[in-house]
Every structure is written in C-alpha cells, then in structure tokens.
Design an enzyme around this catalytic site. Structure first.
Site, PDB file in Angstrom:
ATOM      1  N   ARG A   7      46.305  36.422  31.319  1.00 38.75           N
ATOM      2  CA  ARG A   7      46.476  36.606  32.547  1.00 38.75           C
ATOM      3  C   ARG A   7      46.194  38.147  32.679  1.00 38.75           C
ATOM      4  O   ARG A   7      46.447  38.835  31.864  1.00 38.75           O
ATOM      5  CB  ARG A   7      47.989  36.632  32.614  1.00 38.75           C
ATOM      6  CG  ARG A   7      48.561  36.763  34.135  1.00 38.75           C
ATOM      7  CD  ARG A   7      50.002  36.763  34.385  1.00 38.75           C
ATOM      8  NE  ARG A   7      50.590  37.928  33.560  1.00 38.75           N
ATOM      9  CZ  ARG A   7      50.758  39.269  33.987  1.00 38.75           C
ATOM     10  NH1 ARG A   7      49.986  39.672  35.139  1.00 38.75           N
ATOM     11  NH2 ARG A   7      51.064  40.171  33.163  1.00 38.75           N
ATOM     12  N   THR A   8      45.859  38.403  34.092  1.00 45.24           N
ATOM     13  CA  THR A   8      45.752  39.833  34.858  1.00 45.24           C
ATOM     14  C   THR A   8      46.411  39.764  36.062  1.00 45.24           C
ATOM     15  O   THR A   8      46.359  38.472  36.456  1.00 45.24           O
ATOM     16  CB  THR A   8      44.264  40.271  35.084  1.00 45.24           C
ATOM     17  OG1 THR A   8      43.476  39.333  35.704  1.00 45.24           O
ATOM     18  CG2 THR A   8      43.497  40.323  33.320  1.00 45.24           C
ATOM     19  N   SER A   9      46.801  40.927  36.383  1.00 45.12           N
ATOM     20  CA  SER A   9      47.516  41.182  37.730  1.00 45.12           C
ATOM     21  C   SER A   9      46.681  40.937  38.949  1.00 45.12           C
ATOM     22  O   SER A   9      47.212  40.013  39.785  1.00 45.12           O
ATOM     23  CB  SER A   9      48.169  42.219  37.764  1.00 45.12           C
ATOM     24  OG  SER A   9      49.358  42.337  36.589  1.00 45.12           O
ATOM     25  N   THR A  10      45.661  41.287  39.140  1.00 42.60           N
ATOM     26  CA  THR A  10      44.571  41.285  40.057  1.00 42.60           C
ATOM     27  C   THR A  10      43.400  40.643  39.715  1.00 42.60           C
ATOM     28  O   THR A  10      42.926  40.587  38.703  1.00 42.60           O
ATOM     29  CB  THR A  10      44.478  42.695  40.599  1.00 42.60           C
ATOM     30  OG1 THR A  10      43.995  43.471  39.742  1.00 42.60           O
ATOM     31  CG2 THR A  10      45.905  43.310  41.029  1.00 42.60           C
ATOM     32  N   GLN A  13      40.464  42.878  38.065  1.00 39.22           N
ATOM     33  CA  GLN A  13      40.595  43.024  36.621  1.00 39.22           C
ATOM     34  C   GLN A  13      39.849  42.077  35.432  1.00 39.22           C
ATOM     35  O   GLN A  13      40.259  41.636  34.658  1.00 39.22           O
ATOM     36  CB  GLN A  13      42.042  43.159  36.137  1.00 39.22           C
ATOM     37  CG  GLN A  13      43.045  44.259  36.786  1.00 39.22           C
ATOM     38  CD  GLN A  13      44.416  44.035  36.273  1.00 39.22           C
ATOM     39  OE1 GLN A  13      44.818  43.066  36.544  1.00 39.22           O
ATOM     40  NE2 GLN A  13      45.121  45.185  36.028  1.00 39.22           N
TER      41      GLN A  13
END
Length: 186
Positions: A7-10, A13
């Site tokens: 997972r990345t937040s945005t 990324q």
C-alpha cells in the site's frame, strides 16, 4: 500460502508502490493484494486480504506502516490472523509470528505500544488538570456553535434546515439546536 499486502497513500508514490510489490514477489508471495489509499480511509484490498488468508498462510508486508495505521489496528489485524491460524511477517522489523520467538516479539511490540498509549493518556490527563487549575483550559470550542449566527441568518432568509447544514458543513441536528435556542421557527 504466502500472501502479500502492499500500500501507498497516494497514486503519485509509484516507485515505492512498485518496490513493495517487487520485494513481495522476490520473497515468493503467491497472491498480492495492493492498493493506493490512505491508511485512515476504507481499504477494500486489506479487507479482502484478511478475508482471503486461511489456516497455515503467512501474510507478508514490507513495512508495518504499510499494513497498520496504529498500534490498536496492529493488535486487531494480529488477533484476526491468529484466530484464522495465519501468521504475519513484517520484513523491516524482522517479525515473523510463525515461530514462537517471532510471536513473542509481535506480542511485545503490541504490549509496549499499549503501555506507551496509557502513559500518553495519563500525561494528557495531568496536563489538562493543571491547565484547568490555572484557568487556561477551556476545551475545544464546538464547531457548530460558532456558526449559530449564520444558521439564524440563513433561516431568516428562507433557507431550509437541510440546505443550511450542507452550506455550513454542520449537522442538521446542530441547525435545529441553533434554531431552537434562538427560538426561530424551523
């Protein structure tokens, strides 16, 4: 079965996101669940991943912060996996709950984090008590209450309560409370 979660937040990324997936693939992960969403929002792929794992599986993440947003969340995920008979491996911390030592390390991390949280809350309570005794603590001003004059003004201009709530970003119950306190017809 080895199951991975990345997972990345945005969405921007990309490098970090691709790096996580490549790392999981190098570790021999057979199924990767991945998403690019904030840790505090709804994470459908994490839910799907936790539903997917079963007895004997190992969930692998490259870093703990990719999986959990807080210690409490780690405890929840750890407990859920444990009830299913699945293990968790966190690469950057060297935690692997498939071994007795790894399980102990995970439990220690959870216990230390819970202890830190209790200490923080106690310090916060002490600080609030001191501030109250010195007359400096007033608490958070209710957001909706600051907008009561605008509520009254809009209602007197003929705007309906639901529209007032939407325009001001407050709840309908706050609108009705303001109108009631000001004795203005809803």
């Amino acid at each position: 079965m080895l199951v991975g979660y990345a997972r990345t937040s945005t969405l921007d990324q990309v490098a970090g996101f691709e790096d996580q997936i490549e790392h999981l693939n190098r570790l021999g992960v057979e199924k990767v669940f991945s998403e690019q969403v904030s840790a505090v929002g709804h994470r459908p792929q994490l839910d799907a991943c936790l539903d997917f794992v079963r007895d004997g599986d190992t969930l692998i993440v490259t870093r703990l912060d990719r999986l959990c947003r807080s210690t409490a969340h780690f405890c929840e995920v750890f407990d859920r996996l444990e009830r299913k008979g699945a293990a968790i491996r966190v690469i950057d911390l060297g935690i692997d709950t498939s071994s007795p030592t790894g399980r102990m390390v995970a439990e220690i991390v959870v216990a230390v984090a819970a202890f830190e949280r209790r200490l923080l809350l106690e310090r916060q309570r002490v600080g609030i008590a001191v501030a109250k005794a010195e007359g400096r603590y007033k608490g958070r001003a209710p957001t909706a209450r600051r907008r009561f004059a605008e509520v009254i003004e809009l209602r007197q201009a003929g705007v309906l309560p639901g529209e007032i709530a939407a325009r001001l970003g407050i709840s309908r119950s706050s609108v009705f409370r303001a109108l009631r306190e000001a004795k203005v017809a809803a």
